[in-house]
Design a protein around this motif. Structure first.
Motif, short mmCIF file in Angstrom:
data_model
loop_
_atom_site.label_atom_id
_atom_site.label_comp_id
_atom_site.label_asym_id
_atom_site.label_seq_id
_atom_site.Cartn_x
_atom_site.Cartn_y
_atom_site.Cartn_z
N GLN A 57 -4.42 16.67 -2.58
CA GLN A 57 -4.37 15.37 -3.26
C GLN A 57 -3.45 14.40 -2.52
O GLN A 57 -3.79 13.23 -2.35
N VAL A 58 -2.31 14.89 -2.08
CA VAL A 58 -1.37 14.05 -1.34
C VAL A 58 -2.02 13.56 -0.05
O VAL A 58 -1.95 12.37 0.29
N ARG A 59 -2.66 14.47 0.68
CA ARG A 59 -3.33 14.07 1.93
C ARG A 59 -4.42 13.04 1.68
O ARG A 59 -4.60 12.10 2.47
N GLN A 107 -4.59 9.37 3.25
CA GLN A 107 -5.75 8.95 4.02
C GLN A 107 -6.33 7.66 3.45
O GLN A 107 -6.77 6.79 4.20
N ALA A 108 -6.32 7.51 2.14
CA ALA A 108 -6.82 6.28 1.52
C ALA A 108 -5.98 5.08 1.95
O ALA A 108 -6.51 4.00 2.21
N VAL A 109 -4.66 5.27 2.05
CA VAL A 109 -3.78 4.20 2.53
C VAL A 109 -4.14 3.84 3.96
O VAL A 109 -4.26 2.67 4.32
N THR A 142 -8.60 -1.67 7.34
CA THR A 142 -9.45 -2.82 6.99
C THR A 142 -8.70 -4.14 7.13
O THR A 142 -9.33 -5.19 7.19
N LEU A 143 -7.37 -4.08 7.18
CA LEU A 143 -6.56 -5.29 7.29
C LEU A 143 -6.40 -5.76 8.73
O LEU A 143 -5.92 -6.87 8.97
N LEU A 144 -6.77 -4.92 9.69
CA LEU A 144 -6.48 -5.18 11.09
C LEU A 144 -7.63 -5.88 11.80
O LEU A 144 -8.80 -5.65 11.50
N LEU A 154 0.83 -1.21 0.00
CA LEU A 154 0.00 0.00 0.00
C LEU A 154 0.86 1.25 0.00
O LEU A 154 0.62 2.20 -0.75
N ARG A 155 1.88 1.24 0.85
CA ARG A 155 2.77 2.40 0.96
C ARG A 155 3.56 2.63 -0.34
O ARG A 155 3.74 3.76 -0.77
#
Length: 149
Positions: free
Chosen positions: A103-105, A109-111, A117-119, A54-55
């Motif tokens: 856009q960067v933020r 935030q999407a990441v 959701t993975l936790l 993701l990162r």
């Protein structure tokens, strides 16, 4: 009672964080943030790999935006250093820089949202506790410098 439970949870998180830091031997190369997060949240290997992916995808998406921000900031600086800068040009650059930073933020935030959701529940509690403790981490060095803690 809630305050007491929150306090105990925060103390537990801080103690776990300290234990995580102490668990890392003093190395020439300290552990990466990904490794610290993975250990603190007790991520599975698959979760850690998903976070890394993701990162990496976000970094690839963000890199050209950051470059464009730098280009526009340089152009803005050049315009402002000249005599009688055009207010419309300055304003347009400021607005465009702000839009790119937003856009960067949004990508970041999407990441974060996808990672959550993975936790599992326990991992989410730990992450939420870190989020709540983060403002304290900002001020703790000042208290420490004054020997108040």
């Amino acid at each position: 009672m809630r305050h007491s439970t929150s306090s105990r949870l925060l103390v537990g998180i801080v103690l776990t964080a300290l234990a995580s830091v102490i668990a890392f031997p003093v190395l020439a190369h300290p552990p990466t943030p990904l490794r610290v997060v993975a250990q603190f949240l007790d991520l599975s290997e698959e979760q850690a790999q998903q976070l890394a992916a993701l990162r990496a995808a976000a970094a690839d998406e963000i890199a050209p935006i950051v470059q464009e921000i730098a280009t526009r900031k340089a152009a803005l600086q050049q315009i402002l250093s000249g005599e009688d800068p055009d207010p419309l040009e300055v304003g347009a650059l400021v607005v465009s820089i702000h839009s790119l930073e937003r856009q960067v933020r949004m990508i970041q935030q999407a990441v974060t949202d996808e990672f959550r959701t993975l936790l599992d529940d326990e991992q989410l509690q730990r992450l939420n506790a870190v989020d709540r403790a983060e403002p304290l981490c900002r001020v703790a060095p000042a208290f420490e410098a004054l020997h108040l803690i």
